[in-house]
Design a protein around this motif. Structure first.
Motif, PDB file in Angstrom:
ATOM      1  N   LEU A 134       2.472  -1.356   4.477  1.00 20.24           N
ATOM      2  CA  LEU A 134       2.406   0.209   4.546  1.00 20.24           C
ATOM      3  C   LEU A 134       3.604   1.143   4.605  1.00 20.24           C
ATOM      4  N   LEU A 135       3.238   2.211   2.991  1.00 18.38           N
ATOM      5  CA  LEU A 135       4.931   1.909   2.623  1.00 18.38           C
ATOM      6  C   LEU A 135       4.050   3.951   2.629  1.00 18.38           C
ATOM      7  N   LEU A 136       5.359   4.967   3.194  1.00 14.48           N
ATOM      8  CA  LEU A 136       4.377   6.303   3.054  1.00 14.48           C
ATOM      9  C   LEU A 136       6.513   6.834   2.083  1.00 14.48           C
ATOM     10  N   ASN A 137       5.748   7.086   0.795  1.00 17.93           N
ATOM     11  CA  ASN A 137       5.969   8.063   0.004  1.00 17.93           C
ATOM     12  C   ASN A 137       6.957   9.316   0.330  1.00 17.93           C
ATOM     13  N   LYS A 138       7.411   9.263  -1.056  1.00 18.81           N
ATOM     14  CA  LYS A 138       7.786  10.946  -1.156  1.00 18.81           C
ATOM     15  C   LYS A 138       8.434  11.374   0.607  1.00 18.81           C
ATOM     16  N   SER A 139       9.163  10.355   1.402  1.00 13.82           N
ATOM     17  CA  SER A 139       9.295  11.234   2.586  1.00 13.82           C
ATOM     18  C   SER A 139      10.438  12.393   2.232  1.00 13.82           C
ATOM     19  N   ASP A 140      10.789  12.422   1.068  1.00 18.57           N
ATOM     20  CA  ASP A 140      11.563  13.905   0.610  1.00 18.57           C
ATOM     21  C   ASP A 140      11.290  15.182   1.098  1.00 18.57           C
ATOM     22  N   LEU A 141       9.779  14.841   0.788  1.00 17.73           N
ATOM     23  CA  LEU A 141       8.874  16.039   0.913  1.00 17.73           C
ATOM     24  C   LEU A 141       8.788  16.796   2.762  1.00 17.73           C
ATOM     25  N   GLY A 159       0.700  -1.231   0.164  1.00 17.06           N
ATOM     26  CA  GLY A 159       0.361  -0.317  -0.069  1.00 17.06           C
ATOM     27  C   GLY A 159       0.938   1.481   0.428  1.00 17.06           C
ATOM     28  N   VAL A 160       0.572   1.715  -0.782  1.00 19.35           N
ATOM     29  CA  VAL A 160       1.601   3.807  -1.034  1.00 19.35           C
ATOM     30  C   VAL A 160       1.145   4.714  -0.667  1.00 19.35           C
ATOM     31  N   LEU A 161       1.239   5.770   0.352  1.00 21.90           N
ATOM     32  CA  LEU A 161       0.431   6.575   0.229  1.00 21.90           C
ATOM     33  C   LEU A 161       1.496   8.032   0.301  1.00 21.90           C
ATOM     34  N   ASP A 162       0.944   9.177  -0.308  1.00 21.69           N
ATOM     35  CA  ASP A 162       1.633   9.993  -0.285  1.00 21.69           C
ATOM     36  C   ASP A 162       1.819  10.571   1.627  1.00 21.69           C
ATOM     37  N   ALA A 163       3.590  10.318   1.616  1.00 22.87           N
ATOM     38  CA  ALA A 163       3.665  10.953   3.185  1.00 22.87           C
ATOM     39  C   ALA A 163       3.223  11.950   3.549  1.00 22.87           C
ATOM     40  N   SER A 164       2.881  13.133   2.827  1.00 23.49           N
ATOM     41  CA  SER A 164       2.885  14.658   2.745  1.00 23.49           C
ATOM     42  C   SER A 164       1.522  15.236   2.287  1.00 23.49           C
TER      43      SER A 164
END
Lengths: 635, 501
Positions: free
Chosen positions: B378-385, B341-346
Motif C-alpha cells: 500500500l503506497l500513500l502518494n503525494k506525500s509532498d502535499l 495499491g496507490v492512494l492520495d495521502a492528502s
C-alpha cells in the motif's frame, strides 16, 4: 534330446495349383500322385489349427503326422489358458480355430485367474481331460471337409526355382526326407532351447485330506464365443490341491547338483515354468508352491505343477516324499528335461512365411515359443496365410493394435527370442482394448472378410453381439437423470449428489457396485432386454468400465497404425541397396529381421532414429517415382 | 496420401497387403485424431508471435476464439478480436489465417494466429486454446511429424531430415541434459525410477500373481504389492504436489512478474508507473480517469523481470468507455503477482478512497502472510502535499502497513524499491538455494498430467486401469527428462524437434 521331426511342431507348405504332384513317401497305400494346395507337417497344436484353418479357407489340405492317434495330444501340462494365454485362445476362437471349442468339450476344472484385477487381464483357464481332448480333437480334424490326414514322416522338401518378383531363393513344391538337415542346409539359423516336465504321481497314494482344496468357478466361463456353457456342470468338476516344498527338498537338490546336466548347460531355459533345481538354486530357503492337478475325469494320475525336475528317478522319489501330502505318493513316471531345436523366428515374415523359401511357413515351437496356446495362435495364422498364398490373395496379418496374436508374431519376427517365448499381458501396449471379452468384435469380421475362414454360424453370432452391444451402449448413454434421482433409484451406488449435470446410465454402470441387472431393475425400460442374455449384460458392464480410458488409447492406436502403414518393400536387399545411407550394423539387423513396416523397423534394437528416417526417405523416393509413372500414364 | 503410399507398397511388396486395416472396437467408434497447438515463433518478447493449431478441431478452435459461425476465407489474412471461449474475455486483436486441409503445412486443418508478442497475450491465447475440447499442447516436433505423415515434406526436405535429426537429437539431448542436470533432473529421474518400479510390481502382480508357473523372484516382488506401491505412489503425489505449488515461480522468472498498479482515480498511479519504468509510459493529467485501458510495460526492477501494468482508477458510475476500463483493471488485478495499491495521502477520507480500502485493501490485508496468494503493497502518494508531521492516526488505513511516497519529488522511492525487491524475491524464489524451479510451462504441464494420472491410479480398483495410469504417469515424466520411451524410436526422433516447428 528331440530332433525337429520328433515333436509336434510343423511347417506348412502351400503348393501351386498346376503342380502335377505332391511327392510323398509313406508306409500306407496313399495315393502317390495326390494333389493338395497346402501340406501341413506335424499334428501338434499348431499343426492341427493350421490344417483346419487352411481347409476352412477352402484349400485342399493334407495333414502329415507320424501317428494319427497322437493328434490332439497334450504333451506337457493338463491345462489350457491362463493369464495372456486365455486371451490368445479367445482370439484363436474368434478366427474360428479349434482349441477353445475342443476345450469346452473336455474341461474338468474351470477357473478364471485374476478375477479381482479387472476384466482386461482376466485369465481364462481350465484343467483339461487329456483323453477327452484328444478324442474330441481327432473327431474334429478327421471330419473337417477338404482336410486329409495321412500318417508319414516328411523328410525333405522338393524345391524349385523361385517365383520372380518375390523374396526368397527358392520355392517349395513338395516334401520328401530328412527335414531338419534340409532346413539347416538351406541356411536357416538353428538355436536350442530347453524345458522340463514334472514326475506323474498316483492319485490314490496322495493324502489330499491335509491339503488346501481349490474348487472351480461357479458358473464356468467357457473359452469359446460359441459355447453358451461348458459340457460339465461346476459341481461335477474336479478340485485342485495346493502344497509346498520343504527344506528337505532343497537339501536333496543341492546335494545332487553334480548329477544334473540340465542346469550347467548354457542352453537357455524359461524364466517361468523353471525346474525345481533352478528355483532352489536361485531362491534358497524358501517354500515353493506345488499345485496338484487332475489329468482327467477317470485318470489315476496327478500332475504336480511346479515340480519340473531332471534328477535321477530314485532321487525324485526321495524328494517327493519330503512334500506335505505326498509322503507316501507313488511316482508313476519320473520328470525329465527336454532340449529342442528352434529356428530363429526373425527368418519369417509376419504372415509366417519364411524369407528364404517361398511358400514355406513355420509355426509353433519351431519358432521358439512355449505353450499350447502360443502354438495354436501361430497355427491358425499360418494355415490362413498358406491358403491365401495359394489363391494369390494378400496375407492376413493381425497388428499389435488388434490382438495378442499380433503382439506375439511381431515380437517373434522383429525381435527374435533367446528363451522360450511365452505370452504375457504386459507385452501388450493396448491391453485395455485387447480384452478376452471382445476378441470376436476385434477379429471375427476381418477374418470373415479377408480370410474367409469363419463359419456362417459364428459370423451371425458375432454380428448379433456387435449390434446388441452398440445398441445397448447408445441406450445407456441416452438415459440421463439428475444425480439425486439416480441416488434414489440405486441407493447401493456411491453416487455423488454434487454433480450438477445429468448423469447417464453408462456413468452409473461404471460404479463397481452396479451391474446391468441392478440398473435394469431401476430403469426397466429400455434396459430390461439387455439382461435377458447374461453374456451381453456382462460385456456391457465391461465396456462401461473401460469406456473413458479407451478414448485415449484409440488415439495412440491410430498413431501406431500410421507408422505401420509405411510399408517397406519385401524384396529390398538391405546389405546392398545403395540409395540409403545405413551403417553396416543396421543393414545386418534389417537384413536379419526384414521388417515389413517402418513401425516394425523402429522396434528393432540397434536401428537408430537416423536409420529409420533414411528408410522413410527411401520409401518416399520410391513413392515419388511411382507417382511420376502414374502421371505419365494418365497423361 | 496414405492411400498412395499403400498402393506403392502393394505393388513393390512381394504380395499386396493391408496392414492398417479397419478395426472394429468394442461398441465404440473412432475418435477423431487429436488437435494440437503450440507457439511456433520464438519464445520471449517480440513484436509478433505465431500460434498454430493442426488437426480436425482446428475449425472449432477458430470459431470458438473469434466467436464467428463461419470460418474466414481460406488462406487469407483476416483481422479478428480473439476472446477466451469460456469467459469471453478479450485477449488480443490478431491476424487469423485458416488453412483447411489438405492444402496446409501439415496436411490437416490448420489455423495460424498472429498475435502481439507479449508473454501475457501469448499465454492467454494458449490457455484459451487449451480450453477448447479436443485440443492439447503439441509434443516437440509434432507439427513436422504430422506434415511428414501426410506426405507434406518434399523429398529434399526429407533428405535433410536425417542429418538434422542426428545433429538435433544430440544437441537437444545435451541441452535438455544441461537444463535438467541439476536438482530437477535428478528429482525427475528419481521419480521416474520410483514409477518404473511401481509399474513393474503391478505388472508382475497381474501376470504372475495367480499363475503357479513363474520365477519366484518375480512373485516375491508381487507379494509386496499393493502395500509398497500404494505407499510409493502417495509419496510421489505429495512430492509432485509441492513442486507444482512452486511451479509459477520459475515461469515468473522466465516471462516476468505481473505487478499491477491500482487505486482510486487520480491517486497518481500513472505517475508511479512512469517513475518506475523511467519513461513516459502513461499519459499523466490532473483529470481523474485519464487512464482507461491497461498499459503494460516491461521493467527490470532490482534484477527481476517485471511486467508493470497501469490500470484505470477504480470507481463506479462513469461513462461506458471508462466502465470497460474499470472492468479490465479488475480483471488484470486478478492475474497480478504483486499489487501496488496507490492512494492520495492528502485525500484519504474521500468516498473513492474509502471504497478502495474496503473492497480491495481489506480482503488483501486479511490474507495470511504465509499463503501463496498475491503480495500487496500500500503506497500513500503525494506525500509532498502533507504537512511535515505525518498524520497522527489514520483510522481509515485500519493499521495496514504502508509506505509514503511522492512521485513528484521522488521522496520515498528508495524505500519502495527496497520493499518491492523483498516482495519480488518472495514471488520468484531464490534460484540458488530454493527448490529446483520449473522454468517452463511444459514442465508444469507434464508434472500436472503425471499427478492427474496418479490420482486415477488411486481411484480405481481395476488393476489393468491402475497399471495404465502408472504407464501414463511415467510417460509424462519421461517426456520431461527426455529419456525413456526408447521403444518408440520414431516418437523419440520427432520429439527432439522444437515444439511448434
Amino acid at each position: 534330446m528331440f530332433l525337429l521331426r520328433d515333436r509336434g511342431r510343423w511347417a506348412a507348405a502351400s503348393l501351386g495349383k498346376r503342380l502335377p504332384s505332391c511327392r510323398l513317401r509313406s508306409d500306407s497305400a496313399a495315393p502317390c500322385r495326390a494333389h493338395f494346395d497346402v501340406v501341413v507337417i506335424g499334428g501338434g497344436h499348431a499343426g492341427t489349427e493350421a490344417a483346419a484353418a487352411a481347409a476352412r479357407c477352402g484349400s485342399r489340405t493334407l495333414l502329415l503326422t507320424h501317428r494319427v492317434d497322437t493328434i490332439g495330444q497334450m504333451s506337457c501340462n493338463p491345462s489350457f489358458g491362463g493369464i495372456g494365454k486365455g486371451h490368445l485362445m479367445r482370439e484363436v476362437d474368434a478366427l474360428d480355430g479349434l482349441c477353445a471349442r475342443i476345450c469346452d468339450q473336455s474341461g474338468i476344472h474351470y477357473k478364471v485367474l485374476n478375477r479381482r484385477k479387472g476384466p482386461a487381464v482376466w485369465g481364462l483357464r481350465a484343467q483339461i481331460d487329456r483323453k477327452l481332448y484328444k478324442q474330441n480333437m481327432q473327431k474334429e480334424i478327421l471330419n473337417t471337409p477338404l482336410l486329409t490326414v495321412q500318417e508319414g514322416a516328411v523328410e525333405d522338401l522338393v524345391l524349385t526355382e523361385p517365383e520372380p518378383g518375390y523374396a526368397g531363393k527358392c520355392r517349395v513344391s513338395g516334401v520328401i526326407l530328412g527335414l531338419a538337415q534340409t532346413l539347416e542346409k538351406l541356411g536357416f539359423v538353428v538355436g536350442r532351447l530347453k524345458t522340463g516336465t514334472p514326475p506323474r504321481l498316483a492319485k490314490d497314494s496322495i493324502n489330499f485330506n491335509i491339503l488346501n482344496k481349490h474348487t472351480p468357478d461357479d458358473p464356468s466361463i467357457p473359452f469359446s464365443f460359441l459355447s453358451e456353457t461348458v459340457w460339465i456342470k461346476p459341481e461335477d468338476q474336479l478340485p485342485c490341491y495346493l502344497t509346498h516344498t520343504s527344506p528337505r527338498v532343497d537339501e536333496i537338490v543341492l546335494a545332487n547338483l553334480h548329477l544334473n546336466s540340465h542346469i550347467k548347460e548354457t542352453t537357455r531355459g524359461p524364466r517361468y515354468c523353471p525346474s525345481i533345481e533352478s528355483k532352489v538354486l536361485r531362491f534358497p530357503n524358501r517354500l515353493h508352491q506345488v499345485w496338484l492337478e487332475p489329468e482327467g475325469m477317470d485318470s489315476d494320475l496327478i500332475y504336480p505343477q511346479g515340480l519340473s525336475v531332471t534328477l535321477p528317478a530314485e532321487l525324485q522319489e526321495k524328494m517327493i516324499a519330503c512334500i506335505r501330502g505326498l509322503e507316501k505318493a507313488r511316482m508313476v513316471h519320473p520328470g525329465y528335461g527336454v532340449q529342442y531345436d528352434y529356428l530363429d523366428p526373425r527368418q519369417i515374415s509376419p504372415s509366417l512365411e519364411t524369407h528364404l523359401v517361398q511358400r514355406l511357413f513355420f509355426a509353433g515351437q519351431i519358432n521358439g515359443t512355449t505353450g499350447y496356446e502360443e502354438a495354436a495362435a501361430q497355427g491358425v495364422i499360418a494355415g490362413i496365410n498358406a491358403s491365401l498364398r495359394v489363391s494369390r490373395k494378400p496375407p492376413f496379418i493381425v497388428s499389435r493394435t488388434e490382438g495378442y496374436i499380433g503382439v506375439l508374431i511381431d515380437d517373434l519376427t522383429t525381435l527374435g527370442t533367446s528363451e522360450p517365448y511365452r505370452m504375457f499381458t504386459s507385452r501388450v501396449e493396448f491391453r485395455l482394448s485387447l480384452r478376452p471379452d471382445n476378441a470376436d468384435i476385434r477379429l471375427t469380421f476381418r477374418a470373415h472378410k479377408d480370410a474367409g475362414c469363419v463359419s456362417p454360424q459364428r459370423y451371425e453370432r458375432a454380428s448379433w453381439m456387435k449390434s446388441s452391444l452398440e445398441e445397448g451402449m447408445s441406450a445407456l448413454k441416452s438415459i440421463e437423470f439428475s444425480s439425486s434421482k439416480w441416488k434414489k433409484l440405486i441407493p447401493q451406488a456411491p453416487i455423488s449428489i454434487n454433480r450438477s449435470p445429468p448423469v447417464s446410465a453408462l456413468d452409473v454402470l461404471k460404479y463397481e457396485e452396479v451391474d446391468m441387472e441392478l440398473l435394469a431393475s431401476a430403469v426397466p425400460e429400455p434396459l430390461k432386454k439387455y439382461t435377458a442374455y447374461r453374456e451381453l449384460a456382462r460385456r456391457l458392464k465391461i465396456e462401461a468400465n473401460y469406456e473413458s480410458v479407451l478414448l485415449y488409447q484409440l488415439q495412440e492406436i491410430k498413431e501406431v497404425q500410421r507408422d505401420e502403414a509405411f510399408q517397406l518393400p519385401q524384396d529390398l536387399d538391405y546389405l546392398t541397396i545403395k540409395d540409403v545411407s545405413l551403417s553396416q550394423e543396421v543393414r545386418e539387423k534389417l537384413h536379419l529381421s526384414r521388417p515389413q513396416t517402418i513401425g516394425a523397423a523402429s522396434r528393432i534394437p540397434g536401428v537408430t532414429p537416423a536409420a529409420v528416417v533414411n528408410l522413410l526417405r527411401f520409401v518416399k523416393a520410391a513413392q515419388q517415382r511411382q507417382a511420376g509413372v502414374t502421371e505419365h500414364q494418365t497423361n | 496420401m496414405w492411400r498412395g503410399l499403400s498402393a506403392l507398397a502393394t505393388r513393390a511388396a512381394r504380395a499386396p497387403r493391408r496392414l492398417c486395416a479397419r478395426r472394429s472396437s468394442g461398441a465404440g467408434s473412432w475418435t477423431p485424431e487429436s488437435t494440437i497447438f503450440a507457439l511456433s515463433s520464438g519464445q520471449g518478447r517480440c513484436a509478433i508471435a505465431v500460434i498454430r493449431t493442426s488437426g480436425p478441431a482446428s475449425g472449432i478452435a477458430l470459431r470458438s476464439l473469434t466467436a464467428s459461425r463461419e470460418p474466414p476465407p481460406a488462406r487469407s489474412a483476416c483481422l479478428h478480436l480473439l476472446r477466451h471461449p469460456r469467459s469471453g474475455e478479450p485477449l488480443d486483436r490478431a491476424l487469423v489465417l485458416w488453412f483447411p486441409g489438405p492444402r496446409s503445412f501439415t496436411g490437416e486443418d490448420c489455423v495460424e494466429f498472429h498475435v502481439h508478442g507479449g508473454p501475457a497475450v501469448v499465454s492467454g491465447v494458449l490457455q484459451a486454446l487449451g480450453s477448447v475440447p479436443g485440443l492439447r499442447p503439441a509434443e516437440p516436433g509434432e507439427f513436422t511429424r504430422r506434415a511428414f505423415a501426410h506426405g507434406k515434406l518434399s523429398l529434399t526436405e526429407v533428405e535433410g531430415l536425417a542429418d538434422l535429426i542426428h545433429a538435433e537429437t544430440e544437441a537437444q539431448r545435451r541441452q535438455a541434459l544441461r537444463q535438467l542436470d541439476g536438482e530437477l533432473g535428478q528429482l525427475c529421474r528419481g521419480w521416474a525410477k520410483t514409477l518404473t518400479k511401481a509399474l513393474a510390481h503391478v505388472e508382475a502382480y497381474i501376470d504372475f500373481g495367480e499363475d503357479g508357473s513363474l520365477e519366484e523372484g518375480v512373485l516375491e516382488q508381487a507379494y509386496l504389492f499393493p502395500l509398497t506401491v500404494d505407499r510409493d505412489v502417495r509419496t510421489l503425489e505429495a512430492a509432485l504436489g509441492s513442486h507444482l505449488q512452486d511451479a509459477r515461480r520459475g515461469q515468473r522468472l522466465r516471462s516476468g512478474v505481473h505487478v499491477v498498479v491500482t487505486g482510486p482515480p487520480n491517486a497518481g498511479k500513472s505517475s508511479l508507473v512512469n517513475l518506475l519504468s523511467q519513461k513516459p509510459v502513461s499519459i499523466v493529467s490532473p483529470e481523474p480517469g485519464t487512464t482507461r485501458d491497461v498499459l503494460e510495460t516491461p521493467v527490470d526492477l532490482a534484477g527481476f523481470p517485471v511486467l508493470l501494468s497501469d490500470t484505470a482508477g477504480l470507481r463506479e458510475g462513469v461513462g461506458m468507455a471508462e466502465q470497460e476500463g474499470v472492468r479490465r483493471a479488475r480483471q488484470r488485478l486478478e492475474q497480478a503477482d504483486i499489487i501496488l495499491g496507490v492512494l492520495d495521502a492528502s485525500d484519504l477520507a474521500s468516498p473513492s478512497c474509502c471504497s478502495f480500502l474496503d473492497t480491495v485493501v481489506a480482503p488483501l490485508a486479511a490474507q495470511s502472510p504465509t499463503s501463496s496468494g498475491q503480495r500487496f503493497l500500500l503506497l500513500l502518494n503525494k506525500s509532498d502535499l502533507l504537512p511535515t508531521s505525518p498524520p497522527a492516526s489514520d483510522t481509515a488505513l485500519l493499521g495496514t502497513p504502508h509506505l509514503l511516497l511522492s512521485c513528484l519529488t521522488g521522496a520515498g522511492l528508495d524505500g519502495l524499491l527496497q520493499a518491492l525487491k523483498t516482495e519480488l524475491a518472495a514471488v520468484c524464489g531464490d534460484s540458488s538455494t530454493g527448490p529446483p524451479l520449473l522454468t517452463r510451462a511444459r514442465h508444469q504441464h507434464h508434472l500436472q498430467s503425471c499427478l492427474d494420472a496418479l490420482s486415477h491410479y488411486q481411484a480405481t480398483t481395476d488393476l489393468a486401469l491402475a497399471a495404465e495410469a502408472l504407464r501414463r504417469a511415467r510417460k509424462h515424466l519421461s517426456h520431461l527428462t527426455g529419456g525413456g520411451g526408447t521403444e518408440e524410436v520414431l516418437d523419440l526422433i520427432f520429439r527432439d524437434f522444437c515444439v511448434g516447428k
